[in-house]
Motif scaffolding. Structure first.
Motif, mmCIF file in Angstrom:
data_model
loop_
_atom_site.group_PDB
_atom_site.id
_atom_site.type_symbol
_atom_site.label_atom_id
_atom_site.label_comp_id
_atom_site.label_asym_id
_atom_site.label_seq_id
_atom_site.Cartn_x
_atom_site.Cartn_y
_atom_site.Cartn_z
ATOM 1 N N GLY A 215 9.533 -0.218 48.056
ATOM 2 C CA GLY A 215 9.175 -1.576 47.659
ATOM 3 C C GLY A 215 9.696 -1.982 46.307
ATOM 4 O O GLY A 215 9.109 -2.836 45.648
ATOM 5 N N LEU A 216 10.823 -1.398 45.867
ATOM 6 C CA LEU A 216 11.397 -1.751 44.576
ATOM 7 C C LEU A 216 12.047 -3.126 44.634
ATOM 8 O O LEU A 216 12.576 -3.537 45.671
ATOM 9 N N LEU A 217 12.035 -3.833 43.516
ATOM 10 C CA LEU A 217 12.657 -5.141 43.413
ATOM 11 C C LEU A 217 14.164 -5.018 43.585
ATOM 12 O O LEU A 217 14.804 -4.142 43.011
ATOM 13 N N VAL A 218 14.746 -5.908 44.416
ATOM 14 C CA VAL A 218 16.200 -5.956 44.587
ATOM 15 C C VAL A 218 16.763 -6.912 43.551
ATOM 16 O O VAL A 218 16.389 -8.084 43.506
ATOM 17 N N ASP A 219 17.669 -6.423 42.716
ATOM 18 C CA ASP A 219 18.268 -7.249 41.665
ATOM 19 C C ASP A 219 19.628 -6.647 41.314
ATOM 20 O O ASP A 219 19.780 -5.929 40.338
ATOM 21 N N ARG A 220 20.643 -6.950 42.155
ATOM 22 C CA ARG A 220 21.951 -6.318 41.971
ATOM 23 C C ARG A 220 23.049 -7.151 42.635
ATOM 24 O O ARG A 220 22.772 -8.089 43.386
ATOM 25 N N ASP A 221 24.294 -6.794 42.328
ATOM 26 C CA ASP A 221 25.449 -7.419 42.960
ATOM 27 C C ASP A 221 25.706 -6.777 44.321
ATOM 28 O O ASP A 221 25.631 -5.545 44.465
ATOM 29 N N VAL A 222 26.008 -7.608 45.341
ATOM 30 C CA VAL A 222 26.228 -7.128 46.707
ATOM 31 C C VAL A 222 27.564 -7.689 47.206
ATOM 32 O O VAL A 222 27.879 -8.868 46.983
ATOM 33 N N THR A 223 28.338 -6.845 47.873
ATOM 34 C CA THR A 223 29.632 -7.274 48.407
ATOM 35 C C THR A 223 29.445 -8.288 49.525
ATOM 36 O O THR A 223 28.553 -8.163 50.373
ATOM 37 N N LEU A 224 30.296 -9.314 49.543
ATOM 38 C CA LEU A 224 30.235 -10.348 50.565
ATOM 39 C C LEU A 224 31.194 -10.002 51.710
ATOM 40 O O LEU A 224 32.347 -9.620 51.479
ATOM 41 N N ILE A 225 30.693 -10.164 52.935
ATOM 42 C CA ILE A 225 31.475 -9.832 54.132
ATOM 43 C C ILE A 225 31.714 -11.110 54.921
ATOM 44 O O ILE A 225 30.756 -11.805 55.300
ATOM 45 N N PRO A 226 32.988 -11.467 55.186
ATOM 46 C CA PRO A 226 33.254 -12.667 55.994
ATOM 47 C C PRO A 226 32.829 -12.430 57.449
ATOM 48 O O PRO A 226 33.093 -11.364 58.013
ATOM 49 N N VAL A 227 32.162 -13.427 58.045
ATOM 50 C CA VAL A 227 31.681 -13.289 59.427
ATOM 51 C C VAL A 227 32.008 -14.557 60.193
ATOM 52 O O VAL A 227 32.178 -15.637 59.624
ATOM 53 N N ASP A 228 32.075 -14.398 61.547
ATOM 54 C CA ASP A 228 32.313 -15.577 62.386
ATOM 55 C C ASP A 228 30.994 -16.236 62.728
ATOM 56 O O ASP A 228 29.936 -15.868 62.208
ATOM 57 N N ILE A 229 31.035 -17.193 63.648
ATOM 58 C CA ILE A 229 29.864 -17.998 63.967
ATOM 59 C C ILE A 229 28.719 -17.203 64.567
ATOM 60 O O ILE A 229 27.548 -17.585 64.476
ATOM 61 N N VAL A 230 29.036 -16.038 65.176
ATOM 62 C CA VAL A 230 27.971 -15.222 65.777
ATOM 63 C C VAL A 230 27.605 -14.043 64.900
ATOM 64 O O VAL A 230 26.825 -13.176 65.302
ATOM 65 N N GLY A 231 28.208 -13.963 63.710
ATOM 66 C CA GLY A 231 27.832 -12.913 62.773
ATOM 67 C C GLY A 231 28.708 -11.687 62.787
ATOM 68 O O GLY A 231 28.387 -10.699 62.117
ATOM 69 N N ASN A 232 29.832 -11.687 63.541
ATOM 70 C CA ASN A 232 30.720 -10.534 63.564
ATOM 71 C C ASN A 232 31.631 -10.552 62.335
ATOM 72 O O ASN A 232 32.144 -11.592 61.925
ATOM 73 N N ALA A 233 31.821 -9.366 61.750
ATOM 74 C CA ALA A 233 32.672 -9.255 60.569
ATOM 75 C C ALA A 233 34.111 -9.608 60.908
ATOM 76 O O ALA A 233 34.610 -9.259 61.995
ATOM 77 N N LEU A 234 34.772 -10.311 60.033
ATOM 78 C CA LEU A 234 36.171 -10.720 60.212
ATOM 79 C C LEU A 234 37.056 -9.931 59.253
ATOM 80 O O LEU A 234 36.810 -9.891 58.052
ATOM 81 N N ARG A 235 38.092 -9.323 59.806
ATOM 82 C CA ARG A 235 39.030 -8.561 58.982
ATOM 83 C C ARG A 235 40.440 -8.785 59.516
ATOM 84 O O ARG A 235 40.617 -8.977 60.728
ATOM 85 N N PRO A 236 41.462 -8.764 58.706
ATOM 86 C CA PRO A 236 41.367 -8.652 57.228
ATOM 87 C C PRO A 236 41.311 -10.036 56.599
ATOM 88 O O PRO A 236 42.280 -10.777 56.650
ATOM 89 N N ILE A 237 40.197 -10.409 56.010
ATOM 90 C CA ILE A 237 40.016 -11.681 55.317
ATOM 91 C C ILE A 237 39.361 -11.397 53.966
ATOM 92 O O ILE A 237 38.388 -10.622 53.891
ATOM 93 N N GLN A 238 39.887 -11.998 52.934
ATOM 94 C CA GLN A 238 39.319 -11.818 51.606
ATOM 95 C C GLN A 238 38.362 -12.966 51.278
ATOM 96 O O GLN A 238 38.595 -14.117 51.659
ATOM 97 N N VAL A 239 37.299 -12.642 50.566
ATOM 98 C CA VAL A 239 36.303 -13.618 50.140
ATOM 99 C C VAL A 239 36.335 -13.712 48.618
ATOM 100 O O VAL A 239 36.365 -12.693 47.927
#
Length: 243
Positions: free
Chosen positions: A13-37
Motif C-alpha cells: 500500500g505504498l504511495l505511487v509517485d514516480r516516472d512511468v514509461t508511456l506505451i503507444p496503444v491502439d483503440i483496443v489497448g494493444n501495444a503498437l511497435r515500433p512507434i515512439q512517444v
C-alpha cells in the motif's frame, strides 16, 4: 491512438509517485511497435489507502508577507470555509485544519482576491474541490497623535480689542498613521472665528479644520473665553492759546 502507463501498485500500500514509461496503444489497448512517444514517460502519482477515511476540516489561509508601511491586514475571508479530505485513518487523526498554499500580499494596499490550492501532505487528498477563494482586505493603519495648537483669531473688526483666555489648546487627532505623520506639529493651528462678536465676554468652541479621514478625538480646554472691548478713541490735544 493513445498512450498507456503501466503502474504496479505495491501490495504493502505504498504511495505511487514516480516516472512511468508511456506505451503507444491502439483503440483496443494493444501495444503498437515500433512507434515512439514524446515525451517518453509521465510522472504518475497515486494515493493508495489501506484504511480510507474522510474528515471535514476548516481552511486556514496562509497569508504571507507584510503590507506596505502604514497599512495592516484587515480581514481575510475564505470560501468555502471548510473542506473534506480523505486519507488513512491514522493520518487524518493528526490533522486539525487544512492550510492553503502561500498567499503573498506583496505591495497590495486594497483588496487581493485569488483562488488558491491546498498545502496537504502527499498522502492526503481533497474531496470535491482542490481550491478555495480567498479575499484579503488591506486597510490604512490607524492611530492617535497629540498636538499643541496655537489659536489664531479670524474675523476681527477694527475698533475692537480681543483677549483670549488661552493662546493654545491641546488636541488629540485620530486617523490613518500616514496622514497623521504628514501633519507638522510646529505649524498646527486652530482658527477661532470671532467675526460678529460685540463687546462683552463670549465662549467659543475651537474647531480644527481637518482633512478627510482625520477626526478630532479630544480637545482641552473644550471652550475658550473671548473678551471683546471697544478701543477708546484718544481725546484731541488742546489748541495752543494765543497771547
Amino acid at each position: 491512438m493513445a498512450a498507456r502507463a503501466d503502474v504496479t501498485i505495491d501490495p504493502s500500500g505504498l504511495l505511487v509517485d514516480r516516472d512511468v514509461t508511456l506505451i503507444p496503444v491502439d483503440i483496443v489497448g494493444n501495444a503498437l511497435r515500433p512507434i515512439q512517444v514524446t515525451p517518453a514517460s509521465a510522472h504518475v502519482k497515486i494515493s493508495v489507502f489501506t484504511n480510507l477515511r474522510t474528515k471535514t476540516l476548516s481552511v486556514h489561509p496562509n497569508v504571507t508577507g507584510t503590507p506596505p508601511s502604514g497599512y495592516v491586514v484587515d480581514t481575510v475571508v475564505v470560501e468555502p470555509a471548510a473542506v473534506t479530505v480523505e486519507a488513512n485513518g491514522d493520518q487524518l487523526a493528526i490533522l486539525t485544519r487544512v492550510d492553503t498554499k502561500e498567499i503573498p500580499i506583496g505591495a497590495i494596499t486594497g483588496t487581493l482576491e485569488t483562488d488558491v490550492g491546498f498545502a496537504l501532505p502527499a498522502d492526503v487528498l481533497p474531496v470535491g474541490t482542490d481550491k478555495v477563494h480567498v479575499v484579503v482586505t488591506i486597510k490604512p493603519e490607524t492611530g492617535t497623535k497629540p498636538f499643541v495648537a496655537a489659536l489664531v483669531m479670524t474675523g476681527r473688526q477694527s475698533g475692537l480689542e480681543y483677549t483670549l483666555s488661552t493662546g493654545q489648546i491641546q488636541v488629540a487627532i485620530g486617523g490613518p498613521l500616514a496622514d497623521l505623520d504628514r501633519l507638522d506639529p510646529a505649524a498646527f493651528i486652530v482658527n477661532l472665528d470671532v467675526g460678529g462678536l460685540g463687546p462683552g465676554v463670549h465662549e467659543l468652541v475651537p474647531a480644527p479644520n481637518l482633512q478627510a479621514g482625520l477626526r478630532l478625538l479630544t480637545i482641552d480646554p473644550p471652550k475658550v473665553t473671548v473678551t471683546v472691548r471697544t478701543i477708546a478713541s484718544e481725546a484731541p490735544s488742546p489748541s495752543p492759546s494765543g497771547p
